[in-house]
Design an enzyme around this catalytic site. Sequence first.
Site, PDB file in Angstrom:
ATOM      1  N   SER A 293       0.790  -1.240   0.000  1.00 45.00           N
ATOM      2  CA  SER A 293       0.000   0.000   0.000  1.00 45.00           C
ATOM      3  C   SER A 293       0.818   1.284   0.000  1.00 45.00           C
ATOM      4  O   SER A 293       0.269   2.347  -0.285  1.00 45.00           O
ATOM      5  CB  SER A 293      -0.909   0.013   1.220  1.00 45.00           C
ATOM      6  OG  SER A 293      -1.727  -1.118   1.176  1.00 45.00           O
TER       7      SER A 293
HETATM    8  C1  59J Z   1      -3.011  -7.832   3.615  1.00 46.91           C
HETATM    9  C2  59J Z   1      -1.854  -8.353   0.680  1.00 46.91           C
HETATM   10  C3  59J Z   1      -1.122  -9.887  -1.054  1.00 46.91           C
HETATM   11  C4  59J Z   1      -0.930  -9.862  -2.524  1.00 46.91           C
HETATM   12  C5  59J Z   1      -4.126  -8.642   3.459  1.00 46.91           C
HETATM   13  C6  59J Z   1      -2.272  -7.832   4.770  1.00 46.91           C
HETATM   14  C7  59J Z   1      -3.178  -8.602  -1.408  1.00 46.91           C
HETATM   15  C8  59J Z   1      -3.250  -9.121  -2.740  1.00 46.91           C
HETATM   16  C9  59J Z   1      -2.239 -10.438  -4.542  1.00 46.91           C
HETATM   17  C10 59J Z   1      -4.492  -9.479   4.484  1.00 46.91           C
HETATM   18  C11 59J Z   1      -2.659  -8.658   5.805  1.00 46.91           C
HETATM   19  C12 59J Z   1      -3.772  -9.485   5.663  1.00 46.91           C
HETATM   20  C13 59J Z   1      -1.625  -9.559  -5.570  1.00 46.91           C
HETATM   21  S1  59J Z   1      -4.754  -4.339   6.085  1.00 46.91           S
HETATM   22  O1  59J Z   1      -1.470  -2.534   3.227  1.00 46.91           O
HETATM   23  O2  59J Z   1      -4.388  -5.473   2.009  1.00 46.91           O
HETATM   24  O3  59J Z   1      -0.974  -1.234   7.227  1.00 46.91           O
HETATM   25  O4  59J Z   1      -2.202  -0.773   8.898  1.00 46.91           O
HETATM   26  O5  59J Z   1      -0.817  -8.656   1.265  1.00 46.91           O
HETATM   27  O6  59J Z   1      -4.089  -7.853  -0.977  1.00 46.91           O
HETATM   28  O7  59J Z   1      -4.256  -8.948  -3.441  1.00 46.91           O
HETATM   29  O8  59J Z   1      -4.109 -10.312   6.666  1.00 46.91           O
HETATM   30  N1  59J Z   1      -2.976  -2.527   5.930  1.00 46.91           N
HETATM   31  N2  59J Z   1      -2.977  -4.680   3.565  1.00 46.91           N
HETATM   32  N3  59J Z   1      -2.741  -7.450   1.201  1.00 46.91           N
HETATM   33  N4  59J Z   1      -2.089  -8.923  -0.588  1.00 46.91           N
HETATM   34  N5  59J Z   1      -2.178  -9.801  -3.240  1.00 46.91           N
HETATM   35  C14 59J Z   1      -4.052  -3.096   5.153  1.00 46.91           C
HETATM   36  C15 59J Z   1      -3.613  -3.385   3.737  1.00 46.91           C
HETATM   37  C16 59J Z   1      -2.677  -2.286   3.399  1.00 46.91           C
HETATM   38  C17 59J Z   1      -3.145  -2.060   7.164  1.00 46.91           C
HETATM   39  C18 59J Z   1      -4.377  -2.262   7.953  1.00 46.91           C
HETATM   40  C19 59J Z   1      -5.197  -3.491   7.605  1.00 46.91           C
HETATM   41  C20 59J Z   1      -3.396  -5.627   2.656  1.00 46.91           C
HETATM   42  C21 59J Z   1      -5.250  -1.046   7.770  1.00 46.91           C
HETATM   43  C22 59J Z   1      -2.601  -6.908   2.545  1.00 46.91           C
HETATM   44  C23 59J Z   1      -2.037  -1.317   7.806  1.00 46.91           C
HETATM   45  O9  59J Z   1      -3.145  -1.145   3.285  1.00 46.91           O
END
Ligand code: 59J
Length: 585
Positions: A293
């Site tokens: 992200s």
């Molecule tokens: C995630 C991913 C992996 C790769 C999801 C992290 C994807 C995806 C395929 C589930 C933990 C989890 C290409 S979450 O970074 O969305 O920073 O405070 O690793 O989605 O499609 O149990 N971050 N993270 N996703 N993958 N592939 C959020 C988010 C982010 C947070 C929190 C909650 C993911 C707000 C991550 C943070 O923004």
Amino acid sequence: MSEHANIPHYDGRLRFVLGLLGLATAVLMWRVVDLHVLNRDFLQHQGDARALRVVEVAAHRGMITDRHGEPLAISTPVESVWANPKELATARNQWKALARVLELEPRALEQLLAKRQEREFVYLRRHITPELAQKVMALEIPGVALQREYRRYYPAGEVFAHVVGFTNIDDAGQEGMELLHDAWLKGTPGSKRVIKDRLGRIVENVESISEPRPGQDLRLALDRRIQYLAYRELKAVVQRSQARAGSAVVLDVTTGEVLAMVNQPAYNPNNRSGLSSERLRNRTVTDVFEPGSTIKPFTAAAALESGKFRPDTPIDTGSGFLRVNSRLTVRDVHNYGRIDVSRVIQKSSNVGAATMALAIKPQQLWDIFSRIGLGTMTASAFPGEASGLLTDHVRWRETERATLSYGYGLSVTALQLAQAYAALAADGTMHAVTLLPAGSGVPDIRQVMRPQIAQQVRAMLELAVSKDGTGSRAAVPGYRVGGKTGTARKVIAGGYSEDHYLALFAGFAPATVPRLAMVVVIDEPQGAEYYGGQVAAPVFGRVMSGALRLLDIAPDDLESLGVKLADVTAPAPAASASTSSRGIL
Ligand code: 59J
């Protein structure tokens, strides 16, 4: 007496003299053969032992300092004991005593001398104290001598280990800045002619052939105080969360100077026995990761650049997932419904980022990623630096366009990510990162984004650090801060791991007129708290808080300190707004 009577007498004397001469010649001839043929080796050896010799004189290696001249690597004189094995062979009865004083195993010394018996030079022990060197020479063992050398000492130890690197025992740079700037630091050894006595000791310095030319000092851009702070906070969080590793980089966004660059695990450069590459690597430049992200602000910038989006353009994130094709469904952790671009960044919606990316041309996303330096080595020139990966947009299909928008399918180093955030912080002006103080050469500056777009994205990143954002724990009392969290599943064999994460935070401060950018990477935090917002953001907050004060940067958010604007605008006796507010801190 008649003449005749004298002749035989004279004849006898002549023969006697001639005989004497012949004998003398024979003796001399024998001596010639004796000296030149039969005793040649012995005499040659004895002569050589007393002869003129040319020996090398080590050059003093330059010092490495931080930006304020604080020493990070210094050379101190030491002695090394060496021997001529052939000569030492004539004093076998003293080997035991020699081994004892040198603190060597007698067997080890014997083996060493046996292996090198045909050589004229072998080090017995290097880099010893002058006291020990005196004890060795007091033994007066033939063929044993001293050589002046320099030993490198690293006063900041593990805190600067990955940046400074180290030299080997021959004073040659092996890692880090010691390696990169070896030619600058090392100088040129000199030589001198000496007379050595029968025991191989220098008894007279005859003449200096060439003076050693000392190496030059090297000043780094890094600030020792900020480096210590970053190191302390990173180490604490890596220990607390039992993470595998961690990295952090602090940049001055107005110059591209690296002010701090730290990693865990680290090592003590003054004692490097049994080091694994796990500890040795400067991960901020050698290790790549999927930025997750933390890349979303640049997706937002591409969306704004396309003209199809503004910060308040609504995006339907549906019920938290977006089916792109049979292979990919993008998911959010929460369901945000209909939110605008700013909220997509504030809440870190994967669906929102993918929706923007699928609405613009692939090249528009690639362009901005490429302009901010992804897929290209930085100008740091640091040994072992990785370039990261950004594939060509002509090969992107919908899957790639979607996943790239929220940080998967590309890889970056922590230093690259910091450089990109620094560009965002500096209104789109990207300064090439440098580990040396800026201002000596031609500045390497590129405009990578329109200032207005950089400002709009920065405002979104301030929302992300607000109390309703994912990065609220990155807040710094007294200063406005912008930044982005990221929690990325790590790639393992067969796909993305369910329980191995990278916790990330990237941001800048003060948000009004940014001066610093920082990236924090925590590799595989364990336990209940593993999100970037929980693990990485607090490190950013604490380090930024200290660094802003160390650099005397005026607070731009007095209200968060409970200071009312009237307090500082009212005429105060001889105190400026910034000094009076600092008094409260
Ligand atoms: C995630 C991913 C992996 C790769 C999801 C992290 C994807 C995806 C395929 C589930 C933990 C989890 C290409 S979450 O970074 O969305 O920073 O405070 O690793 O989605 O499609 O149990 N971050 N993270 N996703 N993958 N592939 C959020 C988010 C982010 C947070 C929190 C909650 C993911 C707000 C991550 C943070 O923004």
